[in-house]
Scaffold this motif. Structure first.
Motif, short mmCIF file in Angstrom:
data_model
loop_
_atom_site.label_atom_id
_atom_site.label_comp_id
_atom_site.label_asym_id
_atom_site.label_seq_id
_atom_site.Cartn_x
_atom_site.Cartn_y
_atom_site.Cartn_z
N ASP A 25 -63.05 48.06 -90.89
CA ASP A 25 -62.63 47.88 -92.05
C ASP A 25 -63.38 48.79 -93.15
N HIS A 66 -65.98 43.49 -88.50
CA HIS A 66 -65.50 42.84 -89.30
C HIS A 66 -63.95 42.24 -89.02
N SER A 67 -62.79 42.55 -89.66
CA SER A 67 -61.49 41.99 -89.38
C SER A 67 -60.94 42.67 -88.13
N GLU A 68 -61.26 43.97 -87.51
CA GLU A 68 -60.99 44.56 -86.36
C GLU A 68 -61.27 44.29 -85.22
N GLN A 69 -60.72 44.61 -84.08
CA GLN A 69 -61.08 44.41 -82.87
C GLN A 69 -61.82 45.40 -82.44
N TRP A 86 -68.48 39.65 -87.98
CA TRP A 86 -66.96 39.48 -87.10
C TRP A 86 -66.06 38.27 -87.85
N LYS A 87 -64.69 38.88 -87.75
CA LYS A 87 -63.75 38.08 -88.21
C LYS A 87 -63.69 36.64 -88.01
N SER A 88 -64.48 36.33 -86.89
CA SER A 88 -64.25 34.70 -86.34
C SER A 88 -65.72 34.00 -86.97
#
Length: 478
Positions: free
Chosen positions: A370, A398-401, A454-456
Motif C-alpha cells: 500500500d 498491509h492489505s497486499e499479498q 497485515w490485513k488480517s
C-alpha cells in the motif's frame, strides 16, 4: 472557553474540549467533522450530539442534528486553529525545531533532542521513534500527529516544563494542515529524493509541500539546510534575506565536515565553522549520518547553544534505535539493522557497508504494501547491484499479498545473487546461519518497528530482537 472566543455567533455557551471522533466526545466538547480518505466525519455528527457535544463544526448542515452547527469552508483547515485556541496556544511557550526531508529526519531529530538537553528545561521529541517528554513515552500513529492531538501534546509538554521540542514534520503533515498554527524557531531540511509520489503528483509538488515548513518560521527563526542537495540549493535561493545556516561536506557550507573517517564502530570528522575546526567523534555509522550530525549541530547553535556545549553533548551520544544499529553478541561477523526503505536511503546504506566490508555483504530486505509501487524494482535492483547475497522477504504487507509485492520487486532482475523467502524471520535466520567470518549482514526496511502490519491483523516482529535470538542460538550451538 466561550464559543464567542472562537466564532462570532449568536450562541452563548462554554466549550469544554475538542473532538474529531464521536467515540471520544465528552460532554461539552466541540465536534469537528473531518472528511478523511475513507470516512466522512459528517456521518457521525448525530452520534457526537448523542455523546454530549455542545456544537458541531461542519462543511454543510447535517440533517437530524439539533445542536448548533457552525459551517466553515474546510474543517481540516479549521481544526488546527481550534485546537491551538482551546489548548491555550501552547506553542507560544515552546521553541519548536521542525525537521523535514525524505531521509534522515528521525536520526537528526534524535541527535537534536540530545543536544537540546544543553539548554535549561525539559526536552520533547515527536516523530517516527515515538513521543517523548519528561516522564512520558507514547507510541506514534503517524510521523506527525494530527492537529488535535499535536496541540494537546504541546499543552501537556508545557505542563511538564518542556522548553524545546524536536519534531519530525512529514510532507503529509504539511499538506494536511497538521502543523498549522505552529511557529518554528528552526526549520531543518535534510534532503529530497523520490518518495510519497502516490500522494504528491510530482517532485515539484513534493518540494512545495516541504517548503511550507519554512513559511512557518518565527521572525527570529533559522532555516538549516543541506546545501549539498539540489533542492537544498533551491531552498536557500528562496530564503534570501532570511536567517539561514547551511551544512554539507563542501566548503561552501556554513557547517561542513572534512577528513571523514568511518569504521564499523563509528565515524570521526573535523567540523569547520566560522574559521574554527572542531574534532567530532560519533558512534553513528555512515556518511549520511555525518549530514545528520551537521544538521543537528546547526540547529542547536542557531538557537543559542554554544559550540562547547554542543560538543560536550555530542560526546555522550548513543546510537539511534533501528538506525544503522549494530547487533553485537560477540559473533565474528557484523549485523546491522536499519530503517532504510527508500531508494536513496537504501543506496546510501549499501554504499557505506561496501566501503567498510572485508568479505561479503548480505542483505535482507523487502518493500511495504500500500505504498509507492514504483520504488519496489528500484530497491531490488540496488540490492543485487551492491550486495553479494540478497534475500528478498516480507516487509509490512498491509492489505497486499506479500508474494505479489515480492514478484514486483524481482521482475526484470537479471542477476542470480538473490533468493526469495517470504517469511521475514526465516529470511533473517537464513542470513545469520550462512554468515561467514567478517561478513556484514544488513537487515533493512523496518528498523525500530516492533509490529508487522497485515490485513488480517498486526503481529509482533522486531528485527533487532529476532537477530539477537538467532545469534544467541548460533553462538550456543558452537
Amino acid at each position: 472557553m466561550n464559543i464567542n472566543t472562537l466564532y462570532q455567533v449568536d450562541y452563548n455557551f462554554e466549550v469544554a474540549g475538542l473532538a474529531t471522533d464521536n467515540r471520544q466526545v465528552k460532554t461539552g466538547d466541540l465536534f469537528v467533522c473531518i472528511k478523511g480518505y475513507t470516512v466522512d466525519g459528517h456521518r457521525f455528527a448525530k452520534a457526537a450530539q448523542d455523546a454530549g457535544a455542545c456544537a458541531i463544526v461542519c462543511e454543510h448542515i447535517v440533517e437530524g442534528v439539533t445542536i448548533p452547527q457552525i459551517v466553515v469552508e474546510d474543517t481540516s483547515v479549521e481544526l488546527p486553529r481550534l485546537a491551538h485556541m482551546i489548548f491555550g496556544q501552547p506553542t507560544k511557550a515552546l521553541q519548536l525545531f521542525g525537521l523535514t526531508g525524505t531521509n534522515g529526519k528521525t536520526t537528526t531529530a534524535y541527535i537534536l533532542e540530545h543536544l537540546l538537553r544543553g539548554f535549561e528545561g525539559e526536552v520533547g521529541y515527536i516523530g517516527t521513534n515515538g513521543i517523548r517528554f519528561a516522564d512520558v513515552f507514547l507510541e506514534p500513529k503517524n510521523t506527525t500527529p494530527d492537529a488535535l492531538h499535536l496541540q494537546k501534546l504541546f499543552a501537556q509538554m508545557v505542563e511538564k516544563q518542556v522548553k524545546n521540542v524536536a519534531i519530525e514534520v512529514s510532507s503529509h503533515a504539511l499538506e494536511l494542515h497538521r502543523v498549522d498554527y505552529c511557529e518554528f524557531k528552526v526549520a531543518l531540511f535534510t534532503n529530497l529524493t523520490p518518495e510519497h509520489l502516490d500522494f504528491h503528483p510530482t517532485m515539484d509538488d513534493y518540494f512545495e509541500a516541504k517548503f511550507k515548513l519554512f513559511k512557518m518560521l518565527r521572525p527570529d527563526g533559522y532555516g538549516i539546510i543541506n546545501i549539498d542537495d539540489p533542492y537544498g540549493e533551491k531552498l536557500v535561493d528562496r530564503l534570501k534575506g532570511k536567517n539561514v545556516y547551511t551544512f554539507g561536506l563542501q566548503s561552501k557550507a556554513d557547517f561542513y565536515a572534512s577528513d571523514v573517517k568511518m569504521t564499523a564502530q563509528g565515524t570521526t570528522f573535523n567540523l569547520r565553522f566560522n574559521q574554527h575546526v572542531y574534532e567530532v567523534n560519533t558512534p553513528l555509522l555512515g556518511t549520511f549520518n555525518v549530514y545528520n550530525v551537521l544538521g543537528a549541530i546547526g540547529s542547536a547553535y542557531s538557537a543559542g547553544l554554544s559550540m562547547e556545549a554542543i560538543l560536550t553533548q555530542l560526546a555522550q551520544l548513543a546510537p539511534v534505535d533501528g538506525r544503522m544499529e549494530l547487533i553485537n553478541l560477540g559473533q565474528d561477523f557484523t549485523v546491522i539493522v536499519d530503517y532504510a526503505h527508500t531508494p536513496d536511503g537504501v543506496e546510501k546504506v549499501l554504499e557505506f557497508v561496501n566501503d567498510i566490508k572485508q568479505t561479503e555483504v548480505k542483505v535482507v530486505i523487502g518493500c511495504p504494501g500500500d505504498r509507492d509501487r514504483t520504488k519496489r524494482p528500484v530497491i531490488a535492483k540496488l540490492s543485487v547491484d551492491y550486495a553479494d547475497d540478497v534475500i528478498f522477504t516480507t516487509d509490512d504487507p498491509h492489505s497486499e499479498q506479500p508474494e505479489d509485492i515480492l514478484d514486483e520487486m524481482v521482475a526484470g532482475i537479471q542477476q542470480n545473487n538473490y533468493r526469495v523467502i517470504v517469511d521475514r524471520r526465516a529470511a533473517i535466520q537464513e542470513a545469520i546461519e550462512k554468515a561467514q567470518k567478517d561478513d556484514i549482514i544488513l537487515i533493512a526496511g523496518r528498523g525500530h518497528e516492533k509490529l508487522q502490519y497485515w490485513k488480517s491483523g498486526n503481529i509482533e516482529l522486531d528485527d533487532r530482537e529476532v537477530a539477537k535470538e538467532l545469534l544467541r542460538q548460533r553462538l550456543a550451538a558452537k
